[in-house]
Write an enzyme that holds these catalytic residues in place. Sequence first.
Site, PDB file in Angstrom:
ATOM      1  N   ALA A  84     -87.036 -61.447  10.024  1.00  0.00           N
ATOM      2  CA  ALA A  84     -86.405 -61.151   8.696  1.00  0.00           C
ATOM      3  C   ALA A  84     -85.589 -62.452   8.200  1.00  0.00           C
ATOM      4  O   ALA A  84     -85.689 -62.974   7.129  1.00  0.00           O
ATOM      5  CB  ALA A  84     -85.767 -59.817   8.785  1.00  0.00           C
TER       6      ALA A  84
ATOM      7  N   GLU B 130     -91.954 -69.623  15.837  1.00  0.00           N
ATOM      8  CA  GLU B 130     -92.082 -68.271  16.335  1.00  0.00           C
ATOM      9  C   GLU B 130     -92.733 -67.941  17.498  1.00  0.00           C
ATOM     10  O   GLU B 130     -93.846 -68.494  17.437  1.00  0.00           O
ATOM     11  CB  GLU B 130     -92.512 -67.444  14.962  1.00  0.00           C
ATOM     12  CG  GLU B 130     -92.852 -66.149  15.562  1.00  0.00           C
ATOM     13  CD  GLU B 130     -91.770 -65.183  15.955  1.00  0.00           C
ATOM     14  OE1 GLU B 130     -91.753 -64.562  16.977  1.00  0.00           O
ATOM     15  OE2 GLU B 130     -90.543 -65.310  15.275  1.00  0.00           O
TER      16      GLU B 130
ATOM     17  N   SER C  32     -92.342 -62.148   9.890  1.00  0.00           N
ATOM     18  CA  SER C  32     -91.884 -61.344   8.647  1.00  0.00           C
ATOM     19  C   SER C  32     -92.350 -59.757   8.778  1.00  0.00           C
ATOM     20  O   SER C  32     -93.008 -59.468   7.634  1.00  0.00           O
ATOM     21  CB  SER C  32     -92.097 -61.902   7.304  1.00  0.00           C
ATOM     22  OG  SER C  32     -91.447 -63.293   7.081  1.00  0.00           O
TER      23      SER C  32
ATOM     24  N   CYS D 235     -88.564 -51.644  12.485  1.00  0.00           N
ATOM     25  CA  CYS D 235     -88.182 -50.634  12.431  1.00  0.00           C
ATOM     26  C   CYS D 235     -89.337 -49.613  12.037  1.00  0.00           C
ATOM     27  O   CYS D 235     -89.300 -48.475  12.240  1.00  0.00           O
ATOM     28  CB  CYS D 235     -87.176 -50.480  11.067  1.00  0.00           C
ATOM     29  SG  CYS D 235     -85.811 -51.090  11.226  1.00  0.00           S
TER      30      CYS D 235
ATOM     31  N   VAL E  12     -88.778 -72.085  21.340  1.00  0.00           N
ATOM     32  CA  VAL E  12     -87.934 -73.282  21.275  1.00  0.00           C
ATOM     33  C   VAL E  12     -87.077 -72.879  22.836  1.00  0.00           C
ATOM     34  O   VAL E  12     -86.395 -71.724  22.788  1.00  0.00           O
ATOM     35  CB  VAL E  12     -86.868 -73.071  20.249  1.00  0.00           C
ATOM     36  CG1 VAL E  12     -85.585 -74.060  20.353  1.00  0.00           C
ATOM     37  CG2 VAL E  12     -87.659 -73.368  18.830  1.00  0.00           C
TER      38      VAL E  12
ATOM     39  N   ASP F  41     -80.040 -60.554  13.753  1.00  0.00           N
ATOM     40  CA  ASP F  41     -79.309 -59.732  14.863  1.00  0.00           C
ATOM     41  C   ASP F  41     -78.565 -60.397  15.835  1.00  0.00           C
ATOM     42  O   ASP F  41     -77.697 -59.952  16.733  1.00  0.00           O
ATOM     43  CB  ASP F  41     -80.318 -58.958  15.475  1.00  0.00           C
ATOM     44  CG  ASP F  41     -81.230 -57.990  14.675  1.00  0.00           C
ATOM     45  OD1 ASP F  41     -80.892 -57.933  13.570  1.00  0.00           O
ATOM     46  OD2 ASP F  41     -82.161 -57.320  15.292  1.00  0.00           O
TER      47      ASP F  41
ATOM     48  N   ASN G 288     -81.896 -59.827   6.729  1.00  0.00           N
ATOM     49  CA  ASN G 288     -82.549 -60.501   5.421  1.00  0.00           C
ATOM     50  C   ASN G 288     -81.506 -61.024   4.425  1.00  0.00           C
ATOM     51  O   ASN G 288     -81.546 -62.091   3.794  1.00  0.00           O
ATOM     52  CB  ASN G 288     -83.391 -59.218   4.627  1.00  0.00           C
ATOM     53  CG  ASN G 288     -84.881 -59.167   5.062  1.00  0.00           C
ATOM     54  OD1 ASN G 288     -85.691 -60.033   4.876  1.00  0.00           O
ATOM     55  ND2 ASN G 288     -85.148 -58.176   5.740  1.00  0.00           N
TER      56      ASN G 288
ATOM     57  N   TYR H 203     -77.597 -33.924 -11.999  1.00  0.00           N
ATOM     58  CA  TYR H 203     -77.951 -32.599 -11.680  1.00  0.00           C
ATOM     59  C   TYR H 203     -79.059 -31.846 -12.320  1.00  0.00           C
ATOM     60  O   TYR H 203     -79.005 -32.218 -13.734  1.00  0.00           O
ATOM     61  CB  TYR H 203     -76.617 -31.663 -12.015  1.00  0.00           C
ATOM     62  CG  TYR H 203     -76.934 -30.250 -12.057  1.00  0.00           C
ATOM     63  CD1 TYR H 203     -77.380 -29.681 -10.875  1.00  0.00           C
ATOM     64  CD2 TYR H 203     -77.009 -29.517 -13.309  1.00  0.00           C
ATOM     65  CE1 TYR H 203     -78.016 -28.075 -11.039  1.00  0.00           C
ATOM     66  CE2 TYR H 203     -77.423 -28.062 -13.330  1.00  0.00           C
ATOM     67  CZ  TYR H 203     -77.730 -27.620 -12.279  1.00  0.00           C
ATOM     68  OH  TYR H 203     -78.031 -26.191 -12.271  1.00  0.00           O
TER      69      TYR H 203
END
Length: 456
Positions: free
Chosen positions: A12, A34, A40, A44, A81, A286, A308, A429
Site C-alpha cells: 500500500a 518487493e 498492492s 485485510c 533489500v 505500518d 495508502n 431518516y
Amino acid sequence: MSTRLVVIGGDAAGGSAASQAKKRRPDLDVVLFERGRATSYSACGIPYWISGAVASETDLVARTPQQHRAAGLDVRMRTEVVGIDPDKGVVHWRDLDAGTEGTEPYDDLVYATGSVPMRPPVQGIDAQGVYGVQVLDDGVALRAELDRGHVRRVVVVGGGYIGLEIAEACRVRGLDVTVVDKSPQPVGTFDPDVGRYIADAVRSEGIELVLSDGVSGIDVGPDGRARAVVTESGRELPADLVVLGLGVRPNVRLAQEAGIPLGTSGGIAVDQRMRTEVPGVWAAGDCVESVHRLSKQRVVVALGTHANKQGRVAGINIGGGYATFPGVIGTAITKICAVEAARTGLSEREAEHAGYSFVTAAVDSTTKAGYFPGARPIRVKMIAERRSGRLLGAQVVGEEGAAKRVDALAICIWNEMTVDEVLSLDLSYAPPFAPVWDPVLIAARKAFEAVEADPR
C-alpha cells in the site's frame, strides 16, 4: 531535484508513493523492491479469502507488478533489500530466487517495509504448523495447509481483529476453533461493556474463547509439528494448526541498522510530510509512527487506509508537490461472525491515560425503524469531555447495518464537535435505514445530558 527514487516495499504505502511520484515526474527513475510475490494487495482481505467469501487470491490484488511496470516503474519482485547506506545513497539487495546480490543508488528513498507479526518467545513457536498472517504469501501458505484436508482443530493465539477474523474463517470451513487471549475480553481496544457483545457473538458461532490466560508454550510432536497450545494456567488445547493473531510491530530492523531514527512508539519518526531525520529518506505505512490528534501521543496504527494516504503524501512531495499527513484518531471497524463492531477516537482507558476528565453514555436501539422488517439491534457508546462536551470517542456494536455509523462520528471527532452539536446534526431518516431518532443522535443526547448533570 531527485532523479532516482528507490522504494522498499511494494504494497500500500510503497506502491502509492512510487506511483504518485512517477505520475508527477514522468522523468523520474523509480525502482521498487518487493520481497514477496505480489504488489498492492489487500492484506485485510486474507481472512475472507480463506473462508471462501472471496473467491480468488487474485481478487485481493489491486495492482499487479505488470500494471506497475506499464506505468513506468522498475519493479523487482522477490528481491529483498538487505541493507541501506545513507552516506553513499545506495541500498544492497538480494534476489531471493536466483541468490544474486547487488546495489542500487538513489537520490530519494522511501522506506515502506510494513510490519511483522508478533511472535511470543515461547517454546515451539517456530514449529511446523504455526502460522502468522501478515502478508499475502502468509495467507497463501495458510490456505494451502487448510486445503490439504488434514486439519480438524485450530487454535488461534490472540483475540484481536485478525485473530477473530481468522477464527471465523476457520469455523466457516467447519473446523473446531479455540481462541486464547491473555486479556479478559477479545479486541481489547473496545471498552469491556462493548467487548462483551463481541465475545457473545464469537461463542454463539461455536468458537471457544479462553480468556485471561496467556500462552506458555506450544507442544510439538515427534514429526516436528505443533500438536497443542499450552496456556499459562496449564490448560492444554489440542491443535492440528496454530495461527498467531497477536498483532504486529513495525518492521524497522533495516532502518535501525542504517541509523534512521525511531520515535517513542517504536515506529520510524517522520514529520507531517513523511520525511525521516535522514536527508533524502522518507517513510510511510505500518513501519512509521503517527500523531494521535486527541491524545497527542505518537502511535503506530497498522491500517491500509493510513498506509495508502501516507504513501501518497510522500509521493506528492518527492514529485515536487506539497502534502501533509495530519494524524489519526483511531478509527477501526470489523465484522466478527454476525456482529459488526467499530470504534473511533479514545476508549475510556485511553481517555484516562491522556489526562481527560470525561463522561460516558450508551444506548441500545435498532438499525432501522423498530417495526421495519430486518431491524437489528445496535449499541452506540460515546465518551465526552466533562464541561466542554467535546466528543472524545465512540464505539458501535450490532448486527448488519450498525457499524458504518462510526464514520459520521469519526468526522465529528476530527472536527472537534461537541455532543450537543452532534445531537443537532441533520442525519438522514427513512424507516428502512434508521429510527426517527438515529442511535447516533440518541447517544449524543444522553451524552449531552451526562455533561450537563456532571459539570465538574
